[in-house]
Design a protein around this motif. Structure first.
Motif, PDB file in Angstrom:
ATOM      1  N   LYS A 128      27.932   0.901   3.394  1.00 49.92           N
ATOM      2  CA  LYS A 128      27.227   2.068   3.988  1.00 49.92           C
ATOM      3  C   LYS A 128      27.731   2.252   5.346  1.00 49.92           C
ATOM      4  O   LYS A 128      27.054   3.180   6.110  1.00 49.92           O
ATOM      5  CB  LYS A 128      25.647   1.783   3.999  1.00 49.92           C
TER       6      LYS A 128
ATOM      7  N   LYS B 242      23.624   0.150  12.339  1.00 41.42           N
ATOM      8  CA  LYS B 242      24.147   1.341  11.364  1.00 41.42           C
ATOM      9  C   LYS B 242      25.423   2.115  11.957  1.00 41.42           C
ATOM     10  O   LYS B 242      25.434   1.890  12.965  1.00 41.42           O
ATOM     11  CB  LYS B 242      23.021   2.429  11.293  1.00 41.42           C
TER      12      LYS B 242
ATOM     13  N   TYR C 274      16.507  10.665   4.668  1.00 40.62           N
ATOM     14  CA  TYR C 274      17.640   9.889   4.389  1.00 40.62           C
ATOM     15  C   TYR C 274      18.564  10.085   5.362  1.00 40.62           C
ATOM     16  O   TYR C 274      19.550   8.941   5.358  1.00 40.62           O
ATOM     17  CB  TYR C 274      18.492  10.298   3.116  1.00 40.62           C
ATOM     18  N   LEU C 275      18.601  10.795   6.248  1.00 46.31           N
ATOM     19  CA  LEU C 275      19.712  10.916   7.471  1.00 46.31           C
ATOM     20  C   LEU C 275      19.246   9.710   8.377  1.00 46.31           C
ATOM     21  O   LEU C 275      20.113   8.956   9.053  1.00 46.31           O
ATOM     22  CB  LEU C 275      19.378  12.129   8.126  1.00 46.31           C
ATOM     23  N   GLU C 276      17.856   9.245   8.551  1.00 47.09           N
ATOM     24  CA  GLU C 276      17.435   7.985   9.237  1.00 47.09           C
ATOM     25  C   GLU C 276      17.932   6.966   8.577  1.00 47.09           C
ATOM     26  O   GLU C 276      18.038   5.850   9.263  1.00 47.09           O
ATOM     27  CB  GLU C 276      16.280   8.078   9.909  1.00 47.09           C
ATOM     28  N   ALA C 277      17.413   6.751   7.430  1.00 46.34           N
ATOM     29  CA  ALA C 277      17.476   5.545   6.685  1.00 46.34           C
ATOM     30  C   ALA C 277      18.760   5.204   6.310  1.00 46.34           C
ATOM     31  O   ALA C 277      19.920   5.762   6.437  1.00 46.34           O
ATOM     32  CB  ALA C 277      16.927   5.568   5.314  1.00 46.34           C
ATOM     33  N   ALA C 278      19.093   3.864   6.199  1.00 51.35           N
ATOM     34  CA  ALA C 278      20.304   3.304   6.112  1.00 51.35           C
ATOM     35  C   ALA C 278      20.348   3.277   4.803  1.00 51.35           C
ATOM     36  O   ALA C 278      21.701   3.689   4.154  1.00 51.35           O
ATOM     37  CB  ALA C 278      20.408   1.760   6.444  1.00 51.35           C
ATOM     38  N   ASP C 279      19.673   2.935   3.872  1.00 46.70           N
ATOM     39  CA  ASP C 279      19.775   2.861   2.394  1.00 46.70           C
ATOM     40  C   ASP C 279      18.932   4.089   1.813  1.00 46.70           C
ATOM     41  O   ASP C 279      17.557   4.511   2.143  1.00 46.70           O
ATOM     42  CB  ASP C 279      19.094   1.564   1.683  1.00 46.70           C
TER      43      ASP C 279
ATOM     44  N   ARG D 164      17.039   1.748  11.191  1.00 47.92           N
ATOM     45  CA  ARG D 164      17.406   0.298  11.423  1.00 47.92           C
ATOM     46  C   ARG D 164      17.450  -0.188  12.710  1.00 47.92           C
ATOM     47  O   ARG D 164      17.032  -1.302  12.921  1.00 47.92           O
ATOM     48  CB  ARG D 164      18.837  -0.029  10.753  1.00 47.92           C
TER      49      ARG D 164
ATOM     50  N   LYS E 284      17.149   4.451  -1.747  1.00 49.32           N
ATOM     51  CA  LYS E 284      16.901   3.434  -2.809  1.00 49.32           C
ATOM     52  C   LYS E 284      16.550   4.254  -4.136  1.00 49.32           C
ATOM     53  O   LYS E 284      17.039   3.597  -5.280  1.00 49.32           O
ATOM     54  CB  LYS E 284      15.484   2.638  -2.705  1.00 49.32           C
TER      55      LYS E 284
END
Lengths: 684, 684
Positions: B93, B62, A298-303, A50, A305
């Protein structure tokens, strides 16, 4: 200050620039993501932090209909699809059209389910997977999904020709976001792109995972086909059918079979035509196989999906964060599906006619009526999941009998004993919450006795409302019986070991098949002992009766229910004998499958069987008591409904009202013949 | 072509413009909403249609810690807070810090709940509402929320001075979106703005709703204070405390009292200082009162972000779409809170030490171990909601006894009878799912007998795992008993009507208070009859024994459990008599509240009480049988666990392993004195 004259030109240029910039940011009302945000397949597996790059949430126009296609075959996969659909429905804000490519089993299950689920703004179409089989059956395939795993290839031809775009999902996907956000990614396709896919999160297609590991060709790590955006009309125009067949045929010259079903072929086509693919952000297909590289995503992503359980081990897969993902999955697995009947605000979504009628009927109820709960419960349409577990229908046999009963969680412990006592087919309806259905599944899987039986069909009727809709549940079990005769019993009875064989022989002997209208009565007894040695014959039973450890059923508390069976005569009887209906008679009977249904107005405790037997009599069934048949009731805790009945005058009053209405309907239906019931009931 | 020389100046100006524009759109990494999207309070109540104006989803960085403050008092509001928090956790989150302003009741409940919930990345701080009372108690208030309804006014002073910003929520709010999106709206505040609020969705503050209706002053429709963004440090600097007190004092010169608690005062302050308020989009506080105008908001909006049940009727409120909102609410009410223990990826969130220890212990288990399920179940920390329903602790009395028992849904029907038999305090632990807890609530509310009793405390232990953690549940009930003595019983027993009085008299007579270490044995009997006339005296009971309709408990199936009570002697006894411990003895006893806990390793069926009684003996409690005491077991369906015990050799093997480990621990703890148990058990 700039010299005069210049400002005008400068101003005009600046205005132009400003307009251009504004156009760039605000065209179509939303800022578009910067080019740097586009995922690039060859780059790395990571998500997009993000802080580096914020993709604004793109959404399709409000109320746009989104199309989703899913291939589904068999009992287990049908259960999986429902969990997937629950996750879709939870987050969705758009009308959905589900295109389900199914075998006969899945269609049967899912048609009933969606019909009874009545989710507003969800349309479901079915396509026959068996018809599509010839198009893919020539491809040797080693993947556990079998032939059905290849069917995504033929969707552009199988789906309606006017369907332009569709999201294709594997059944082992769980959503954690609004699918409209995924649909919106179609807007990012270039004119050439036709397939949107997330990169594979494993090294499979890089090859050399082991000696002689030779995967199908792919671009880099290749793509995973658990989640696909298919631009159908472009695919059809591009000659997709020829394209994939040609590629597959060519590759199969050197490769023995597909290892990962359709995914191998999709990747081989893309390798040859890289311009076709639109790479999608990794968070839309977080792959949870054993050696997944998804963590980078997924560790980097906030979400996150959408999650994809793409290991054959499914939820038993081991990886560092599997507990997190399992919780996400369980959230929807156990989520009360009734709550997903939420309507969509502001989107015109006409209900199906029966849902509309139901709404009107519910709206007409008077909340101040003392029996409001009863009325509401009667009108409730329960979600029904037929054949929740694998089931093999019995071979057609002219005198076969299915045991029909209903139960809830507190009677699960009866099932093993029942299986031991009844070796024939059974149709059992279970009244459960979504979470309880999972407990029930684990219970059956843990039981050797139960999991060995393929001729027992379990149908889940999902709980809703405060009163036990006993007759609606019974009707589900009855409707699903597949033999010509049914034995209508209650779950806390164990039949004589010989009953199944004896009933079939009796049906044959009494020539019930040739139009004789009879209800065969199975005399009911009870024991009050926790541990009880079940009599192996009528002689044994008579000995226990004499010893006082077995009695006629409820002969102390409610003798009218079974007295007409004439237990004294039964002791001596050598042949079936006819008995007459009397007030409150409620024997356990064997009748043809097309017998009258139970009256669904009787919810909670009381009169639910009595009314049914009365209707059998009104339809002139003769009651024939079988001399060697018996069934024995085991002790159990009284139900909550019986406690309410005993303690509440309102409850008893409402039951009386139901009885009166039932009798009125009976008179209306059967005319003067039904007068006898009114007269009989008026006697003290 | 422009003449040479000019392009440079033009280029520089354009670059400047470009930078300015980029700065405007991309500063801090996210596009800001255009000014046209800003909600304006005086305008209309509508939301903002996606097609007119798309606000990009703003999000805080984040892992930023978000602060939420909630005022909560009493049993019911504590339940409401949990539903609100479940909806927060479902979508969040970010790490959260909850600031709970509570009375003693709510603190007791919520401290236990959050301690046992162990949600990663959630910190909870408590603030004593009673200490804040003097700051608001001078304000006459007619709102149903009472004094607690005014406490939001004093939060800037009550919360830690270094806390700069906080979201304040009413307990009747349900979230349908990530609270981080709400938090992000702080970034839209101008330098002057200190309070973010959604406009009121009713005409209340417009006045003239009825003759002489004179509301407090407000800007237009005013604002609703169910959801507030409070910029605390700016408020403190602006002299908030003086400001609101002055306003309230002035208004109270002409108005008799606040009608809507804090909301009247917030609105009056804002009327005087309109620059303080930052209006928020209506979707963040969709108000569901009876005459709500919220429809204008949510029919246009694509998303509903938070729903506010701001009618005193709460879920019983009537409006066109209430079913939709009710479903949303029920979603979280019934959601399995265990599933919200999901960790936050990529945010460092150290667990509390006990959660860390638990994780390590779980990680050390061997999944291949045949008793893995047992080990896992023993380690499970169950969420506990103590005093789920209103409860009045008993007045302190030196010889008082609390009945302690545990149950699950299938024994609810015992509660009314138990209340009739035991007029004293009870501490009952219920093992339930979140959805079942709601069924239980409705069950109690529907029962006159149960809702009349304020001295029965119900503690919910939330279900998790495949085996019944019977001793953990018992320990919860035991720990919450508030009298000096406890009667440790099982839910399917009904005590003699006189038992409560008789026990208190016996405790006094036997002088147990003065250090005598005794366990008073209440002899246990059983009946096998569904309907049973309970004996009103020992003489009655003896007659039933002689008639064979009552027996010593389990004297056929498991005589060792109660034989040491010596039923023959009891028949004749006039005074308490001492009996000796023997193998497998498991009487129902009255002991001091500080007695040993039940050993939590015994999960499922078997040895759970036996081990406890053995430990009482090891601690040298004398077993004194009371001559006039008795309790009678009613028939019920055997539990699933007993069925599993009977059918599974693995299960029995695991139980044996547990027994052996328990005995080893006993030896370690009590030394040579515990040898007698090993010896006794080795005898055939």
């Amino acid at each position: 200050m700039l010299p005069r004259g210049r400002p005008r030109a400068l101003g005009a240029a600046a205005l132009l620039l400003l307009l251009l910039l504004l156009g760039f940011f605000l065209l179509d009302g939303r800022p578009r993501g910067a080019a740097a945000c586009d995922p690039h397949p060859q780059a790395d597996l990571g998500g997009h932090n993000r802080s580096d790059c914020v993709l604004p949430r793109p959404l399709p126009p409000k109320c746009e209909l989104l199309h989703v296609a899913i291939v589904c075959a068999g009992h287990k996969t049908s259960r999986d699809v429902i969990t997937l659909v629950k996750s879709l429905l939870f987050y969705r804000k758009n009308p959905l059209h589900l295109h389900l490519v199914t075998d006969a089993v899945a269609r049967n299950i899912l048609e009933t389910l969606f019909h009874t689920w009545m989710v507003p703004a969800v349309r479901v179409s079915f396509y026959d997977a068996d018809e599509l089989k010839p198009q893919v059956s020539w491809i040797p395939n080693k993947h556990y999904s079998g032939l059905y795993g290849l069917m995504k290839l033929v969707l552009p031809g199988a789906l309606p020709p006017d369907l332009a775009r569709v999201i294709v999902l594997d059944t082992d996907v769980t959503f954690a976001a609004d699918i409209a956000e995924l649909w919106a990614l179609f807007a990012h396709f270039s004119d050439e792109q036709v397939i949107g896919l997330v990169e594979n999160q494993s090294d499979w297609y890089l090859g050399n995972l082991w000696r002689n590991h030779k995967p199908w060709p792919a671009l880099g790590r290749g793509f995973n086909t658990g989640v696909i955006l298919l631009w159908l009309d472009r695919l059809r125009q591009a000659g997709w059918k020829q394209m994939w067949k040609l590629t597959a045929t060519q590759e199969l010259l050197t490769l023995p079979a597909t290892s990962l079903a359709d995914q191998d072929i999709f990747n081989a086509v893309i390798k040859g035509h890289p311009a076709l693919v639109r790479p999608l952000p990794c968070v839309w297909n977080v792959q949870l196989s054993d050696h997944t590289l998804a963590e980078r995503c997924y560790l980097e992503a906030a979400d996150i999906k959408a999650v994809h359980w793409n290991s054959p081990k499914k939820l038993r897969v081991k990886n560092k964060h599997v507990e997190f993902f399992r919780n996400l999955y369980l959230t929807f697995l156990e989520h009360d599906g009734n709550l997903l009947r939420r309507e969509l605000f502001g989107c015109p979504s006409p209900r199906p006619p029966e849902a509309e009628r139901l709404q009107q009927a519910l709206a007409q109820l008077d909340e101040e009526d003392a029996c409001f709960e009863f009325r509401q419960q009667q009108l409730t349409v329960h979600r029904v999941h037929i054949t929740f577990l694998p089931h093999q229908p019995p071979p057609p046999r002219p005198h076969d009998v299915t045991l029909v009963a209903q139960l809830s969680m507190d009677r699960l412990q009866m099932l093993e004993a029942l299986c031991r006592h009844w070796p024939g087919p059974m149709s059992l309806a279970l009244y459960l919450t979504d979470a309880e259905a999972q407990q029930f599944l684990r219970f059956v899987e843990a039981s050797e006795v139960l999991s060995a039986r393929q001729d027992v069909a379990y149908h889940v009727v999902y709980r809703e409302g405060p009163l036990y809709p006993i007759n609606q549940i019974r009707n589900v079990a009855l409707a699903q019986a597949l033999t010509p005769y049914v034995f209508l019993t209650d779950i806390d009875f164990l039949p004589a070991y010989s009953l199944y064989d004896y009933l079939r022989a009796s049906i044959e002997q009494l020539e019930l098949g040739s139009g004789r209208k009879a209800a065969l009565v199975v005399p009911a007894f009870e024991t009050l002992h926790y541990q009880f040695s079940f009599p192996s014959s009528k002689a044994d039973l008579l000995a226990l009766l004499d010893a006082g450890s077995v009695h006629a059923f409820r002969h102390h508390e409610w003798p009218r229910g079974h007295t007409p069976t004439d237990y004294a005569r039964w002791r001596e009887a050598q042949a079936p004998y006819r008995v007459q209906w009397a007030v409150d008679y409620e024997p356990y009977v064997v009748v043809p499958r097309d017998c009258p249904r139970y009256d669904p107005r009787f919810v909670g405790f009381g009169w639910n069987k009595v009314a049914h037997v009365m209707e059998l009599d009104a339809q002139e069934y003769e009651f024939l008591v079988l001399p060697e048949a018996f069934t024995i009731h085991l002790p159990h805790t009284p139900s909550l409904d019986i406690s309410r009945f005993r303690s509440s005058t309102t409850y008893r009053g409402c039951l009386q009202a139901l009885k009166d209405e039932f009798l009125q309907d009976l008179s209306r239906h059967y005319g003067a013949a039904a007068l006898k019931y009114l007269t009989a009931l008026q006697q003290p």
